[in-house]
Scaffold this motif. Structure first.
Motif, PDB file in Angstrom:
ATOM      1  N   LEU A  21      11.358 -51.738  48.304  1.00  0.00           N
ATOM      2  CA  LEU A  21      11.369 -53.137  48.740  1.00  0.00           C
ATOM      3  C   LEU A  21      12.574 -53.888  48.185  1.00  0.00           C
ATOM      4  CD1 LEU A  21       7.607 -54.123  48.549  1.00  0.00           C
ATOM      5  CD2 LEU A  21       8.967 -53.578  50.571  1.00  0.00           C
ATOM      6  N   ARG A  22      12.919 -53.636  46.934  1.00  0.00           N
ATOM      7  CA  ARG A  22      14.063 -54.320  46.332  1.00  0.00           C
ATOM      8  C   ARG A  22      15.365 -53.975  47.051  1.00  0.00           C
ATOM      9  NH1 ARG A  22      15.843 -53.376  40.230  1.00  0.00           N
ATOM     10  NH2 ARG A  22      16.042 -51.333  41.148  1.00  0.00           N
ATOM     11  N   HIS A  23      15.476 -52.750  47.518  1.00  0.00           N
ATOM     12  CA  HIS A  23      16.695 -52.313  48.207  1.00  0.00           C
ATOM     13  C   HIS A  23      16.574 -52.393  49.730  1.00  0.00           C
ATOM     14  CE1 HIS A  23      18.817 -50.999  44.623  1.00  0.00           C
ATOM     15  NE2 HIS A  23      17.635 -50.632  44.169  1.00  0.00           N
ATOM     16  N   ARG A  24      15.459 -52.932  50.185  1.00  0.00           N
ATOM     17  CA  ARG A  24      15.210 -53.114  51.626  1.00  0.00           C
ATOM     18  C   ARG A  24      15.447 -51.842  52.426  1.00  0.00           C
ATOM     19  NH1 ARG A  24      14.654 -58.523  52.929  1.00  0.00           N
ATOM     20  NH2 ARG A  24      15.214 -59.929  51.253  1.00  0.00           N
ATOM     21  N   ASP A  25      14.959 -50.745  51.890  1.00  0.00           N
ATOM     22  CA  ASP A  25      15.098 -49.443  52.538  1.00  0.00           C
ATOM     23  C   ASP A  25      13.730 -49.052  53.107  1.00  0.00           C
ATOM     24  OD1 ASP A  25      16.167 -47.102  53.402  1.00  0.00           O
ATOM     25  OD2 ASP A  25      16.857 -46.439  51.433  1.00  0.00           O
ATOM     26  N   PHE A  26      13.304 -49.788  54.117  1.00  0.00           N
ATOM     27  CA  PHE A  26      11.934 -49.730  54.610  1.00  0.00           C
ATOM     28  C   PHE A  26      11.543 -48.410  55.253  1.00  0.00           C
ATOM     29  CE2 PHE A  26      13.149 -54.312  54.917  1.00  0.00           C
ATOM     30  CZ  PHE A  26      12.464 -54.698  53.776  1.00  0.00           C
ATOM     31  N   ARG A  27      12.511 -47.565  55.584  1.00  0.00           N
ATOM     32  CA  ARG A  27      12.152 -46.287  56.211  1.00  0.00           C
ATOM     33  C   ARG A  27      11.409 -45.377  55.236  1.00  0.00           C
ATOM     34  NH1 ARG A  27      16.279 -42.219  55.028  1.00  0.00           N
ATOM     35  NH2 ARG A  27      17.870 -43.248  53.772  1.00  0.00           N
ATOM     36  N   HIS A  28      11.445 -45.699  53.947  1.00  0.00           N
ATOM     37  CA  HIS A  28      10.726 -44.904  52.953  1.00  0.00           C
ATOM     38  C   HIS A  28       9.299 -45.415  52.720  1.00  0.00           C
ATOM     39  CE1 HIS A  28      14.018 -42.321  51.631  1.00  0.00           C
ATOM     40  NE2 HIS A  28      14.815 -43.374  51.782  1.00  0.00           N
ATOM     41  N   LEU A  29       8.914 -46.498  53.372  1.00  0.00           N
ATOM     42  CA  LEU A  29       7.563 -47.038  53.156  1.00  0.00           C
ATOM     43  C   LEU A  29       6.447 -46.149  53.709  1.00  0.00           C
ATOM     44  CD1 LEU A  29       7.989 -50.897  53.555  1.00  0.00           C
ATOM     45  CD2 LEU A  29       7.557 -49.587  51.467  1.00  0.00           C
ATOM     46  N   PRO A  30       6.587 -45.532  54.890  1.00  0.00           N
ATOM     47  CA  PRO A  30       5.479 -44.694  55.386  1.00  0.00           C
ATOM     48  C   PRO A  30       5.075 -43.551  54.436  1.00  0.00           C
ATOM     49  CG  PRO A  30       6.928 -45.241  57.193  1.00  0.00           C
ATOM     50  CD  PRO A  30       7.610 -45.715  55.930  1.00  0.00           C
ATOM     51  N   PRO A  31       6.018 -42.794  53.859  1.00  0.00           N
ATOM     52  CA  PRO A  31       5.575 -41.756  52.914  1.00  0.00           C
ATOM     53  C   PRO A  31       4.888 -42.337  51.680  1.00  0.00           C
ATOM     54  CG  PRO A  31       7.843 -41.368  53.579  1.00  0.00           C
ATOM     55  CD  PRO A  31       7.456 -42.705  54.117  1.00  0.00           C
ATOM     56  N   ILE A  32       5.375 -43.487  51.220  1.00  0.00           N
ATOM     57  CA  ILE A  32       4.740 -44.131  50.068  1.00  0.00           C
ATOM     58  C   ILE A  32       3.325 -44.561  50.451  1.00  0.00           C
ATOM     59  CG2 ILE A  32       4.813 -46.127  48.517  1.00  0.00           C
ATOM     60  CD1 ILE A  32       7.906 -45.968  48.745  1.00  0.00           C
ATOM     61  N   GLY A  33       3.173 -45.113  51.649  1.00  0.00           N
ATOM     62  CA  GLY A  33       1.847 -45.502  52.123  1.00  0.00           C
ATOM     63  C   GLY A  33       0.900 -44.320  52.216  1.00  0.00           C
ATOM     64  N   ALA A  34       1.408 -43.183  52.676  1.00  0.00           N
ATOM     65  CA  ALA A  34       0.575 -41.978  52.762  1.00  0.00           C
ATOM     66  C   ALA A  34       0.127 -41.542  51.368  1.00  0.00           C
ATOM     67  CB  ALA A  34       1.349 -40.859  53.454  1.00  0.00           C
ATOM     68  N   PHE A  35       1.026 -41.631  50.398  1.00  0.00           N
ATOM     69  CA  PHE A  35       0.682 -41.270  49.029  1.00  0.00           C
ATOM     70  C   PHE A  35      -0.390 -42.210  48.478  1.00  0.00           C
ATOM     71  CE2 PHE A  35       2.577 -40.241  44.581  1.00  0.00           C
ATOM     72  CZ  PHE A  35       1.737 -39.160  44.445  1.00  0.00           C
ATOM     73  N   VAL A  36      -0.285 -43.497  48.789  1.00  0.00           N
ATOM     74  CA  VAL A  36      -1.298 -44.479  48.354  1.00  0.00           C
ATOM     75  C   VAL A  36      -2.660 -44.132  48.952  1.00  0.00           C
ATOM     76  CG1 VAL A  36      -2.020 -46.893  48.562  1.00  0.00           C
ATOM     77  CG2 VAL A  36       0.335 -46.349  47.933  1.00  0.00           C
ATOM     78  N   VAL A  37      -2.685 -43.810  50.244  1.00  0.00           N
ATOM     79  CA  VAL A  37      -3.948 -43.454  50.909  1.00  0.00           C
ATOM     80  C   VAL A  37      -4.551 -42.208  50.262  1.00  0.00           C
ATOM     81  CG1 VAL A  37      -4.932 -42.611  53.071  1.00  0.00           C
ATOM     82  CG2 VAL A  37      -3.392 -44.579  53.091  1.00  0.00           C
ATOM     83  N   LEU A  38      -3.730 -41.198  50.025  1.00  0.00           N
ATOM     84  CA  LEU A  38      -4.240 -39.975  49.412  1.00  0.00           C
ATOM     85  C   LEU A  38      -4.764 -40.219  47.997  1.00  0.00           C
ATOM     86  CD1 LEU A  38      -1.611 -37.389  50.662  1.00  0.00           C
ATOM     87  CD2 LEU A  38      -3.986 -37.616  51.380  1.00  0.00           C
ATOM     88  N   LEU A  39      -4.054 -41.029  47.224  1.00  0.00           N
ATOM     89  CA  LEU A  39      -4.541 -41.364  45.893  1.00  0.00           C
ATOM     90  C   LEU A  39      -5.866 -42.129  45.979  1.00  0.00           C
ATOM     91  CD1 LEU A  39      -1.327 -42.455  43.958  1.00  0.00           C
ATOM     92  CD2 LEU A  39      -2.761 -40.474  43.480  1.00  0.00           C
ATOM     93  N   GLY A  40      -5.956 -43.058  46.919  1.00  0.00           N
ATOM     94  CA  GLY A  40      -7.190 -43.817  47.083  1.00  0.00           C
ATOM     95  C   GLY A  40      -8.365 -42.935  47.484  1.00  0.00           C
ATOM     96  N   LEU A  41      -8.115 -42.026  48.410  1.00  0.00           N
ATOM     97  CA  LEU A  41      -9.184 -41.103  48.825  1.00  0.00           C
ATOM     98  C   LEU A  41      -9.614 -40.204  47.672  1.00  0.00           C
ATOM     99  CD1 LEU A  41      -7.942 -40.081  52.384  1.00  0.00           C
ATOM    100  CD2 LEU A  41      -9.958 -41.459  51.820  1.00  0.00           C
ATOM    101  N   THR A  42      -8.659 -39.752  46.904  1.00  0.00           N
ATOM    102  CA  THR A  42      -8.977 -38.908  45.756  1.00  0.00           C
ATOM    103  C   THR A  42      -9.794 -39.679  44.726  1.00  0.00           C
ATOM    104  OG1 THR A  42      -6.952 -37.645  46.116  1.00  0.00           O
ATOM    105  CG2 THR A  42      -7.986 -37.454  43.950  1.00  0.00           C
ATOM    106  N   ALA A  43      -9.410 -40.913  44.486  1.00  0.00           N
ATOM    107  CA  ALA A  43     -10.141 -41.739  43.512  1.00  0.00           C
ATOM    108  C   ALA A  43     -11.562 -42.025  43.989  1.00  0.00           C
ATOM    109  CB  ALA A  43      -9.391 -43.030  43.258  1.00  0.00           C
ATOM    110  N   ALA A  44     -11.738 -42.142  45.296  1.00  0.00           N
ATOM    111  CA  ALA A  44     -13.056 -42.474  45.845  1.00  0.00           C
ATOM    112  C   ALA A  44     -14.032 -41.296  45.758  1.00  0.00           C
ATOM    113  CB  ALA A  44     -12.913 -42.929  47.287  1.00  0.00           C
ATOM    114  N   PHE A  45     -13.503 -40.104  45.742  1.00  0.00           N
ATOM    115  CA  PHE A  45     -14.377 -38.918  45.715  1.00  0.00           C
ATOM    116  C   PHE A  45     -14.227 -38.231  44.434  1.00  0.00           C
ATOM    117  CE2 PHE A  45     -13.497 -39.695  50.210  1.00  0.00           C
ATOM    118  CZ  PHE A  45     -14.784 -39.829  50.665  1.00  0.00           C
TER     119      PHE A  45
END
Length: 90
Positions: free
Chosen positions: A66-90
């Protein structure tokens, strides 16, 4: 998968890390830390530590992108967040 790409030192990823102000070897370190996170999460006794380290890595990546406004890297980061959240939930 991203950790593997970082450890293989793909030039484009390494250039991104350098462009963001990190040393060239930083992408390899990040990939290694992501593999450590995966191992820690797989070990029931260390799962919480792995999730915390993974969350710290994701937060640092999110701030950097976000600081470098390189938004094309946001989808992989979002996927990692989802996977971490799913792991934490189970």
């Amino acid at each position: 998968m991203a950790a593997g790409r970082r450890l293989l030192r793909r030039r484009r990823l390494q250039r991104d890390f350098v462009r963001w102000g990190n040393p060239g070897w930083w992408s390899t370190l990040t990939g290694g830390m992501e593999i450590v996170v995966a191992v820690l999460i797989a070990l029931p006794a260390a799962r919480v530590v792995g999730l915390a380290l993974g969350a710290a890595i994701v937060a640092a990546a999110w701030v950097t992108v976000l600081r470098h406004r390189d938004f094309r890297h946001l989808p992989p980061i979002g996927a990692f967040v989802v996977l971490l959240g799913l792991t934490a939930a189970f």
